[in-house]
Enzyme design. Sequence first.
Site, PDB file in Angstrom:
ATOM      1  N   CYS A   2      -4.217  14.273  35.366  1.00  0.00           N
ATOM      2  CA  CYS A   2      -3.457  13.896  36.547  1.00  0.00           C
ATOM      3  C   CYS A   2      -3.351  12.367  36.591  1.00  0.00           C
ATOM      4  O   CYS A   2      -4.281  11.665  36.214  1.00  0.00           O
ATOM      5  CB  CYS A   2      -4.070  14.364  37.865  1.00  0.00           C
ATOM      6  N   ARG A  27      -0.673  11.968  31.463  1.00  0.00           N
ATOM      7  CA  ARG A  27      -1.923  12.457  32.051  1.00  0.00           C
ATOM      8  C   ARG A  27      -1.771  13.826  32.702  1.00  0.00           C
ATOM      9  O   ARG A  27      -2.752  14.431  33.124  1.00  0.00           O
ATOM     10  CB  ARG A  27      -2.433  11.462  33.100  1.00  0.00           C
ATOM     11  N   TRP A  76      -1.851  17.817  36.413  1.00  0.00           N
ATOM     12  CA  TRP A  76      -2.268  18.769  35.380  1.00  0.00           C
ATOM     13  C   TRP A  76      -3.128  19.775  36.141  1.00  0.00           C
ATOM     14  O   TRP A  76      -4.230  19.454  36.576  1.00  0.00           O
ATOM     15  CB  TRP A  76      -3.077  18.043  34.290  1.00  0.00           C
ATOM     16  N   ASN A 106      -7.410  13.251  41.665  1.00  0.00           N
ATOM     17  CA  ASN A 106      -7.592  13.543  40.243  1.00  0.00           C
ATOM     18  C   ASN A 106      -9.040  13.980  40.092  1.00  0.00           C
ATOM     19  O   ASN A 106      -9.931  13.305  40.586  1.00  0.00           O
ATOM     20  CB  ASN A 106      -7.314  12.244  39.454  1.00  0.00           C
ATOM     21  N   GLY A 107      -9.286  15.117  39.427  1.00  0.00           N
ATOM     22  CA  GLY A 107     -10.661  15.586  39.233  1.00  0.00           C
ATOM     23  C   GLY A 107     -10.821  17.021  39.688  1.00  0.00           C
ATOM     24  O   GLY A 107      -9.826  17.722  39.913  1.00  0.00           O
ATOM     25  N   GLU A 488      -8.626  17.385  11.574  1.00  0.00           N
ATOM     26  CA  GLU A 488      -7.683  16.577  12.346  1.00  0.00           C
ATOM     27  C   GLU A 488      -6.233  16.961  12.010  1.00  0.00           C
ATOM     28  O   GLU A 488      -5.390  17.056  12.905  1.00  0.00           O
ATOM     29  CB  GLU A 488      -7.938  15.086  12.073  1.00  0.00           C
ATOM     30  N   LYS A 492      -3.516  18.283  14.729  1.00  0.00           N
ATOM     31  CA  LYS A 492      -2.202  17.648  14.938  1.00  0.00           C
ATOM     32  C   LYS A 492      -1.112  18.709  14.871  1.00  0.00           C
ATOM     33  O   LYS A 492      -0.189  18.726  15.675  1.00  0.00           O
ATOM     34  CB  LYS A 492      -1.938  16.569  13.872  1.00  0.00           C
ATOM     35  N   GLU A 495      -1.436  21.176  18.060  1.00  0.00           N
ATOM     36  CA  GLU A 495      -1.244  20.640  19.410  1.00  0.00           C
ATOM     37  C   GLU A 495       0.179  20.194  19.694  1.00  0.00           C
ATOM     38  O   GLU A 495       0.655  20.324  20.813  1.00  0.00           O
ATOM     39  CB  GLU A 495      -2.259  19.547  19.757  1.00  0.00           C
ATOM     40  N   HIS A 511     -15.038  33.599   2.850  1.00  0.00           N
ATOM     41  CA  HIS A 511     -16.045  34.377   3.575  1.00  0.00           C
ATOM     42  C   HIS A 511     -15.429  35.064   4.791  1.00  0.00           C
ATOM     43  O   HIS A 511     -16.113  35.296   5.779  1.00  0.00           O
ATOM     44  CB  HIS A 511     -17.224  33.483   3.967  1.00  0.00           C
ATOM     45  N   LYS A 610      -3.586  13.782  28.371  1.00  0.00           N
ATOM     46  CA  LYS A 610      -4.131  12.768  27.469  1.00  0.00           C
ATOM     47  C   LYS A 610      -5.638  12.605  27.616  1.00  0.00           C
ATOM     48  O   LYS A 610      -6.359  12.584  26.635  1.00  0.00           O
ATOM     49  CB  LYS A 610      -3.419  11.441  27.734  1.00  0.00           C
TER      50      LYS A 610
HETATM   51  C1  AGP Z   1      -6.170  14.735  20.208  1.00  0.00           C
HETATM   52  O1  AGP Z   1      -4.900  14.511  19.758  1.00  0.00           O
HETATM   53  C2  AGP Z   1      -6.309  14.911  21.658  1.00  0.00           C
HETATM   54  N1  AGP Z   1      -5.630  13.976  22.436  1.00  0.00           N
HETATM   55  C3  AGP Z   1      -7.759  15.173  22.091  1.00  0.00           C
HETATM   56  O2  AGP Z   1      -8.379  16.031  21.201  1.00  0.00           O
HETATM   57  C4  AGP Z   1      -8.641  13.916  22.306  1.00  0.00           C
HETATM   58  O3  AGP Z   1      -8.972  13.348  21.083  1.00  0.00           O
HETATM   59  C5  AGP Z   1      -9.877  14.338  23.091  1.00  0.00           C
HETATM   60  O4  AGP Z   1      -9.483  14.884  24.322  1.00  0.00           O
HETATM   61  C6  AGP Z   1     -10.834  13.202  23.307  1.00  0.00           C
HETATM   62  O5  AGP Z   1     -10.265  12.203  24.103  1.00  0.00           O
HETATM   63  P1  AGP Z   1     -10.944  10.784  24.225  1.00  0.00           P
HETATM   64  O6  AGP Z   1     -10.925  10.183  22.859  1.00  0.00           O
HETATM   65  O7  AGP Z   1     -10.113  10.041  25.203  1.00  0.00           O
HETATM   66  O8  AGP Z   1     -12.345  11.015  24.701  1.00  0.00           O
END
Ligand code: AGP
Length: 615
Positions: A2, A27, A76, A106-107, A488, A492, A495, A511, A610
């Site tokens: 948010c 956000r 969000w 937010n929270g 990673e 990518k 997501e 396995h 984010k």
């Molecule tokens: C990855 O592309 C995401 N945005 C997510 O996995 C991110 O790395 C994770 O939420 C951790 O965020 P931070 O580095 O702000 O703690």
Amino acid sequence: MCGIVGYVGPQQAAPILMDSLCRLEYRGYDSAGIAVRDGDGHTTVVKAKGRLKVLSEKIDGGRTLKGCIGIGHTRWATHGEPNEANAHPHISGSEPDDSAVVGVHNGIIENYAELKEKLVKAGYIFYSQTDTEVAVKLVDYYYKKYPTPSKAIAKAMMRIRGSYALAILFNDHQNQIWTARKDSPMIIGVTKGETFIASDVPAILKYTQDIYYVGNCEMACVEAGKVSFFNIDEEQLEKETVHITWDANAAERGGFEHFMIKEIHEQPKALQDTLNSLLNDGRLDITKSGITPEIARGISEISIVACGSAWHVGMAAKYVIEDIARIPVRVDVASEFRYHCPILQENALVIVISQSGETADSLAALREAKSRGIRTLAILNVLGSSIAREADHVLYTLAGPEIAVATTKAYSAQMLIGYVLAVELAFERGVIDEEKYKYYIAQLQTLPDKAEGLLEDKERIQWFASKFSTAHDAFFIGRGIDYAVALEGSLKMKEVSYVHSEAYAAGELKHGTISLIEDGTLLVGILTQNSLYEKTVSNMVECKTRGAYLMAVATAGHYDIEDTADFTIYVPNIDEHFAGSLTVIPLQLFGYYSSVSRGLDVDKPRNLAKSVTVE
Ligand code: AGP
């Protein structure tokens, strides 16, 4: 998660709020709303389900709302589905005009059900399913008992369990916005005659680079051109601003179609800037974090804690640190670490990696380590973030603001700090000699140019991604550091392009998971570790035999891979420990172009936000 913004000053608030919300949409983006108070003291709340542009169309970019003070929110969803009723701002009454107190949040308020029950008994009528409406009505409840904003908010803070950043308008205090926070960020910028509030720096960077941070369990009263801070006992606090060196233009797309591709291109600079910040006279220097050579020598083990991509950095760093510095490293997902009471030695170093510095689980993991008296080091991108303020030591990635939800340049810069730590710890502990030390530094210095070179090959990846844009599944495999990077690459892919994807240690595939391989399944093999090359190739062949289509990301020189793989990307030679920083680039591009080919919203993938400031 948010985004919160607020403005009070001589200008019309709504267009400024909408502009700032645009910069915070990463956000949260399932609904949005603003509240603006006009010159007659009337507060209008407008909300809309969906992206910010839906709200913007409703109010003509903010031009139909008049007034010089207001708050805004991009959501969000946590409590209550994304719809107009649940969108913020929320009001103290049950009818639109009954808005003695209006707030955004937010929270997560963990005890919202219990508080709601109390408020219902007191006669409040609820119109939404949100915990935020509970918070706003709780503030109103206390305001009726103790009619000063600071007392009402402080009383509410004492009752609320959970995390929150709140921005609140009181009808009786026409020229003020009140904010309060616990475990969720809130910043304030004051310029000549104007004051801005936001949950994140990029929202107000255009207006000011000098920022006040509202501390944990603190409140602030914001008026045009001034701000006053209070603790929960309502005692006034003195604060200094922190100067943010990020360039305001860095939070713009700058001619690129999406932030993600812009940020992929910014990686050579992020690597160079971060490395430069850790070099002093040609030698690595981490002492500005407070980690002295004595401390480095005394570390008995390292525990890395992070979430998502930052956890993947930890996975790669484990291989590199253990191999170069010979220190045992464990890596935990922060949401697990915080609850399973990990066994840590007295001289352990807990490293928390986070781009935002606000991730709730990472912050909680940091606190868990600190509560046990363990030394903590944070690797962060955002200056002044919650984790920055609580960690014993901090090393910053100089990646600049990262806006795309999918991290790219922060990941690369974090990896670089992992390498620097490995080499520096190895040298200080006498595990490597001067010659090897200089060799590693020289290798690190080649990283930015090699990363730049890889970006030149993007058209081939774009072509391949469009060919596979209808794929349902993808598997990424590798061994050692290549496995960490596979994690990673796979993230990518899923997501941003919504292709189901899994990452496996290459030797583990047979396995169980190999049963998912069928005709045309895409399998991406990562091959940069010489001693493991043939083994991973064998695992790729096993999949090809079962119908898989093979993509390889291999170190230049291994041209024989073309006998096996259907499509190959080569990365330049570099010391194998550091190869992950190069192999990840084609994988990021692959995820990006897959998303573009599928016509998806690359920068704002569905269901994501984010920074994850809730559990
Ligand atoms: C990855 O592309 C995401 N945005 C997510 O996995 C991110 O790395 C994770 O939420 C951790 O965020 P931070 O580095 O702000 O703690």
